[in-house]
Each structure stands twice: as C-alpha cells, then as structure tokens.
Design a protein around this motif. Structure first.
Motif, PDB file in Angstrom:
ATOM      1  N   TYR A  38      34.134  46.265  48.004  1.00  0.00           N
ATOM      2  CA  TYR A  38      33.810  45.088  47.192  1.00  0.00           C
ATOM      3  C   TYR A  38      34.697  43.895  47.566  1.00  0.00           C
ATOM      4  N   TYR A 439      37.431  47.487  40.860  1.00  0.00           N
ATOM      5  CA  TYR A 439      36.175  46.827  41.227  1.00  0.00           C
ATOM      6  C   TYR A 439      34.980  47.751  41.006  1.00  0.00           C
ATOM      7  N   GLU A 440      35.146  49.024  41.319  1.00  0.00           N
ATOM      8  CA  GLU A 440      34.041  49.966  41.130  1.00  0.00           C
ATOM      9  C   GLU A 440      33.602  50.002  39.667  1.00  0.00           C
ATOM     10  N   TYR A 443      31.969  46.447  38.814  1.00  0.00           N
ATOM     11  CA  TYR A 443      30.656  46.175  39.404  1.00  0.00           C
ATOM     12  C   TYR A 443      29.650  47.293  39.146  1.00  0.00           C
ATOM     13  N   PHE A 446      26.107  46.508  38.046  1.00  0.00           N
ATOM     14  CA  PHE A 446      25.207  45.977  39.074  1.00  0.00           C
ATOM     15  C   PHE A 446      24.687  47.085  39.983  1.00  0.00           C
ATOM     16  N   GLU A 447      25.501  48.148  40.161  1.00  0.00           N
ATOM     17  CA  GLU A 447      25.066  49.272  40.984  1.00  0.00           C
ATOM     18  C   GLU A 447      23.981  50.071  40.278  1.00  0.00           C
ATOM     19  N   PHE A 470      34.620  36.987  41.539  1.00  0.00           N
ATOM     20  CA  PHE A 470      33.468  37.867  41.808  1.00  0.00           C
ATOM     21  C   PHE A 470      32.901  37.625  43.207  1.00  0.00           C
ATOM     22  N   ALA A 472      31.658  39.699  45.361  1.00  0.00           N
ATOM     23  CA  ALA A 472      30.466  40.467  45.701  1.00  0.00           C
ATOM     24  C   ALA A 472      29.197  39.853  45.114  1.00  0.00           C
ATOM     25  N   LEU A 473      29.341  38.913  44.177  1.00  0.00           N
ATOM     26  CA  LEU A 473      28.192  38.306  43.507  1.00  0.00           C
ATOM     27  C   LEU A 473      27.997  36.890  44.047  1.00  0.00           C
ATOM     28  N   TYR A 506      26.919  38.751  32.298  1.00  0.00           N
ATOM     29  CA  TYR A 506      27.887  39.767  32.714  1.00  0.00           C
ATOM     30  C   TYR A 506      29.172  39.566  31.919  1.00  0.00           C
TER      31      TYR A 506
END
Length: 676
Positions: A38, A439-440, A443, A446-447, A470, A472-473, A506
């Motif tokens: 991420y 992070y896992e 996020y 979203f996964e 953010f 990854a977004l 979010y």
C-alpha cells in the motif's frame, strides 16, 4: 588458448552480472509487493504515481471538476488546474512499468539495471572481478533494497547517473562518439529529473573531462563536445518544461509550490514547516545523516565501511588513476554538497530523538549515489584482503589447501558482513512492516468491495490534501474512474458534479499513525442525499445497561443548546428536522429547541451518555446540510463514538467491528415537500 580462456572468463562474468541483477529484481519485487503493498510512510510515492498516470493519458495538468476538494499532495494550484512539483522524468520511468502491466515492474527493472551498471562502471575503472563484487556490496545494502522498492526518485535518478558515467568511461576509453552522446543524454535527463543530484554526481566527471582536455585536447575535444551538447539539451529541456509549467524557465515547479524551499543556508519553509538552516545546523544534521548511513544503511555497517576505507587505501597505494579518482571525488561532492541542502535536516525529524523522521524507515536517501563509490572501494578492499590471505596461505600450507583456506575466509567474511547487515536492516524492516499491517486494516474496507460509478468522501487527517496519507486511493487523471475520491469538504458541490454516482464516506478510528499501529480499524459508510422543503434526520443509538441519563447538544453556526432526554430508552432516537434555515430537535423524548444554520454548514448533534464517574461517552453526528430559499439538502452524517473528552473531531470514527455489541448506530434521512 589464451583467447579461449579470456572468452570463457568474459562469459562467466556476464552470467554473474545477469545473476546478480536478477536477484536484485526479485528481491525488490518481493519487497515492493509484500513490504510496501500500500506504499510507504513517504507520501511522495503517490505524487509520482499520479504523475505517471497523467503522462500515460498525455496530460501535464489536472483539471478537477470542483476546486479545493481534488487537490493531490504536492501539486501546485494554478488557476483551475493542478500540476506536480516534480519533473516528469521519474514518473515516465514508472509509467513504463504500467504499460508492461504493473508499475512495480519498473521498480524491479530499475534495481536490476542499477546493480548491472555498478558492475559495468567498476569494471571500467578496475576489473571484472571487482565490478561483480561491487555489485554484490550494493545489492546487500539496506539503502539500496528499501529505496529501490518504493516509488521515489532516488533509484531512478541513480540509474540515469550510472548510465551517464558508464557511457562516459566507455567513450573515454574507446573514443567512440556514440557513447559520448549517450553519456550527454543520460546526464541531461538526470539533470531534468533532479538537477542538484545530477550536478553533485557529475562534478567529478566534469573535472576528469577538463583534465583530459588539458592532457590531450585534440583527441578528447570532439567527444567532450558531443557529451556537452547532449547534456545541455537536457538542461534546455528542463528549462523549457519550467517555462510551460511555471511561466519562467528559471522557476522550477518545486519553487512555485514553496518559494522558500530548496538550496542554501538561511530561512527555509514549506507548508508551515520552517527553520533557519544555519551552517552549524547543517553540519550537525549531516553528521547525523552520515552516522546513520555508515552504521545502518550500507552493507556490513561500520565493518563494510572499514573495508571500503581499506579499499581506498589499497587503490592509493597501487597508484589511483584519474578515472578511479572520479569515485573519490563523488564521495566529496555528494557528502559536502548535501550539507547545502536542508532536506537532510528534514529527513531526521527531531534531531535529538533517535529513530525519528523518514530516515528511520527509508534511510538517508539523498545520499543514494554514494552506493557506487562504497561498493567499488569495498570490493577493492575485500579482494585485496582475500589476495593477502592467499599469499599468506601460499607460504604456510600445502598448495592443495590454499583454496580451502581462501574459501573459508571468504565465507566467514560474508557471514560477518551479512550478520551485521541483517541486524541493521531489522529495525527499518519491522517499522515498515508495522506500517503495512496498519494499512491493511485501514484499507480492508476497500479490499472487501468493488466499486462501480462510486464517489467516496475521504477525511483529511494531514490537512486539505488527497493522497496524503491515502496514497492507494488515487483518482484517474480524468476524474472518471470506477471510484472518484474527494475530500470531505464542499460535499454538495461534489455531489452536483457527480449526480449519478453512488455516495460513500470513508472513516477510521484512531489517529493516523501507521508506525504506531493506528488507526485500529476503518469502514466505508454508504451516504444518502436527501432534498426537499423539509429534511429529517433520525439517529438511533444503543445504550449500555448501566446508563443513567442521555443528553443532546445541537450546534450550528456557533450557536448551540443542550437538553436532557425526558425518558430515554434503549435504543433511543434523536430526530432533527431541517427547514426554514433552522435545525430543530424534535420527538416525544426531547424538549423541542432549534438553532439557525448557514446556507451551507455541518450541523452537529452530540448524544452524551452518562454511565457514572469516569465511564461516560458520546455519540456525535455531523450532518452536512444546505438550504436555498425554502429548499433543504442534507447528506448522511459523519458518525463518531467518543469514549474520552476531546476525542470527537475526527479520530473517533464509528466502526461497528470495534464497538461493544450494545453500541449500535442507525441513521436515516427523509425528505418531504410542503404542499401548502
């Protein structure tokens, strides 16, 4: 026979270089996908990846549909357009990976090319054996592995610098002007990518070029002119890019973003962070950076540095050549030149706090180019040590045992260097792994879902930026991806720009501090949009069996009131009616009161649940609402569950999985038209 032996050694050497490069590619790929899936704690990664996506779409500028809420981290605002503070060279390299199917393929390819180029450069300066060992020292350095596995500019710029030096050395040895042109093109691109980094790396090479002109101007001049012409073409390209982006060839985008950022001593400032960067502070900061570099981030730590210093002594004793002197010169220019750059102060965080700042997780990345001279002289020192062992063994043991002794010493040395390196790398790897675990969790919502024509409102824990934190977004350059991300500001303007998208918000619980395991959880909240002459919010919450009383505070436009529920039950419902520019608390359990609100405002309702001394908590609902004349619009509120005084305000997002079973929350919005 001699020719055949030479060809075999050459093939063996090439196979060795390819093998080392392949190991580098695999190692960096694994780190990039497993340690940084991420991205990392350095949020510049998102800047470069956003810019790479723009280049693939043929864009230098972003044109967001709504101002202020689509502003990515480290992008300059220019009227209604946005552009990155960084040059496009490094993003273009990352874009190649995207074209091949995954951006991280670029990271693996750059890492492989860098270790291969180290071997080639050192072969030009010393010999094949030294070149291969130098590549191994570079590959084994935590600085190389960590910073090659993230989307930052240091490894890609080193790729351009190494290409320049290798091509220059080939041209110097062979007189081939094609290599001279390649050298100029590479250093020109390096300047375009990171001007100061390129200058520090190239300065000793320029010194060598001037020395060759002095010694043999007639032979050296044509190829040096070719190199200079192509190099200056890169400079012109960089200045032309500046003119397009900032309106002036002499103003770089990073200066437009923060005019007091950059080189030199004195006052520096960027985004409210400022310091008087004195010579004393610069020397102190760079001493700390070099301490970290030599003790932690190079292969073998201080032991590896000692081997490299021994290699310099060996090279001097043997009679160091002018070409080899380039590497010694780079140690000086890179070390001294970085004193002049306040970025080395910034990577340290708080100077008096050990392990603070990005240097703890990413190392002294502004000194990335020192990997070349370190690897080269460490290889010279290591091989000189093995040669000394071989000579001593020749004098003391049987000929058949000499190889055994040399191999044993080599294995012990590798084990020692490897052990020190592994120990040094443990802390930054653990720190980055902890961030990735956080992070896992963050996020995970979203996964668990896929979006189709969605609009997601994001919080702003670090200020009014997207991709910070953010990364990854990220939005597609055209703001038309399956999910569009916007800051949770000016929500009605965003909704109007995307009237047909499904709305989400979010939220997360806890401060955003990934290195310390926070936030602890997150959720994606569906958002409704209601419009009418009257809009009503119903907020129903669960209460613990030990509650004593429930009170409500309604706040809007700095005006508020507080009332106590007449007969609260579990669950209990609070109802707010928005009409005629006022927000009214209504319902049989609540005294009716109202407050006015502005045309566009967030009206907050806080339900305080008294459980006794030290055990109270609050539910907080912040509802975006607007009105034009008699027409009212509202969005599903932001919801927090606050268990400590002062916790409400962004860090206490309601995440059902982290709440007690009884702490349930349900909201709904209804709109009604007045038919009078």
């Amino acid at each position: 026979m001699a020719s055949g032996t030479t060809d075999l050694r050459s093939r063996t050497w090439r196979v060795g270089v390819v093998a080392v490069a392949a190991v580098a590619a695999v190692a960096v790929w694994l780190l990039a996908t497993r340690l940084f899936p991420y991205h990392s704690l350095n949020h510049d990664e998102g800047v470069y990846l956003q810019q790479a996506a723009m280049l693939l779409d043929g864009q230098l500028f972003l044109s967001p549909p709504v101002e202020e809420v689509f502003h990515p981290w480290f992008f300059v605002e220019d009227g209604g357009q946005l552009y990155s503070k960084y040059a496009p060279v490094v993003p273009a390299l990352f874009a190649v990976g995207q074209l091949l199917g995954a951006a991280r393929l670029a990271l693996a390819g750059i890492a492989a090319a860098n270790v291969a180029l180290v071997a080639l450069v050192v072969r030009e300066l010393f010999d094949r054996r030294t070149g291969l060992v130098a590549a191994l020292f570079v590959l084994a350095s935590p600085l190389f592995l960590i910073d090659s596995a993230v989307f930052l500019p240091y490894a890609p710029t080193t790729l351009l610098n190494l290409t320049f030096l290798y091509a220059y050395l080939r041209a110097d040895r062979t007189g081939d002007r094609r290599w001279a042109g390649a050298a100029g093109a590479a250093v020109g691109l390096a300047f375009f990518a990171r001007p100061y980094t390129a200058v520090l790396f190239a300065a000793p090479v320029i010194g060598h070029a001037l020395w060759t002109l002095y010694r043999d101007g007639g032979d050296a001049l044509p190829r040096q002119v070719v190199t200079a012409v192509f190099g200056l073409a890169g400079v012109v390209l960089s200045l032309g890019y500046n003119a397009v982006m900032t309106g002036s060839p002499l103003v770089f985008p990073y200066q437009e973003f923060a005019p007091e950022d950059g080189l030199g001593f004195g006052h520096h400032e960027i985004l409210g962070h400022e310091v008087d960067y004195t010579v004393g502070l610069a020397l102190r900061a760079n001493a700390l950076v070099l301490e970290q570099l030599t003790t932690t981030w190079l292969a073998g730590g201080l032991l590896g540095v000692a081997v490299a210093l021994g290699g310099i002594a060996v090279a001097v004793r043997r009679g160091i050549s002018a070409r080899q002197g380039i590497l010694v010169g780079q140690i000086g220019t890179i070390v001294v030149g970085n004193v002049y750059f306040w970025g080395n102060y910034n990577v340290l965080g708080v100077l008096d706090r050990a392990g603070d700042g990005l240097i703890a997780s990413h190392g002294p990345y502004y000194h990335f180019d020192l990997l070349l001279p370190f690897g080269a002289f460490a290889a010279v020192g290591a091989l000189a040590l093995l040669d000394a062992v071989r000579r001593a063994a020749d004098e003391r043991v049987e000929p058949r045992a000499v190889r055994v002794v040399v191999v044993a010493v080599a294995l012990v040395s590798v084990a020692m260097l490897g052990g020190v390196t592994a120990t040094n790398a443990e802390r930054p790897v653990e720190m980055n792994a902890l961030a990735t675990e956080t992070y896992e969790r963050a996020y995970d919502p979203f996964e668990e879902r896929s979006f189709d024509e969605a609009l997601v409102f994001l919080p702003t824990p670090y200020g009014d930026w997207l991709n910070h934190p953010f990364q990854a977004l990220r939005n597609d350059p055209g703001y038309d991806g399956s999910a569009v991300y916007a800051m949770d500001e000016r929500p009605f303007a965003v909704v109007d720009a995307y009237p047909d998208r499904t709305l989400y918000r979010y939220t997360f619980r806890g401060e955003w501090e990934p290195y310390s395991g926070a936030p602890r959880g997150a959720r994606i909240q569906p958002v409704d949009h209601a419009a009418g002459e009257t809009v009503t919010l119903n907020a129903t919450v669960g209460l613990p069996s030990t509650y004593r009383s429930v009170s409500a505070t309604l706040t809007a436009d700095e005006e508020s009131f507080t009332v106590v529920a007449r007969n609260a039950t579990d669950p209990t419902t609070a109802r707010i009616r928005f009409e005629d520019g006022r927000a009214r608390l209504v319902g049989p359990n609540w005294p009716t009161h109202s407050v006015p609100y502005d045309e566009r405002e967030a009206v907050s309702l806080t339900l305080f649940v008294d459980k006794g001394p030290g055990a109270s908590f609050s539910y907080r609902f912040e509802t975006p609402v607007s009105h034009e004349g008699r027409r009212v619009r509202a969005l599903t509120p932001r919801i927090e569950r606050c268990v400590a005084i002062g916790e409400c305000g962004g860090d206490a997002g309601y995440v059902p999985d982290l709440a007690p079973d009884w702490a349930t929350v349900r909201t709904d919005l209804t709109a009604r038209e007045d038919n009078r």
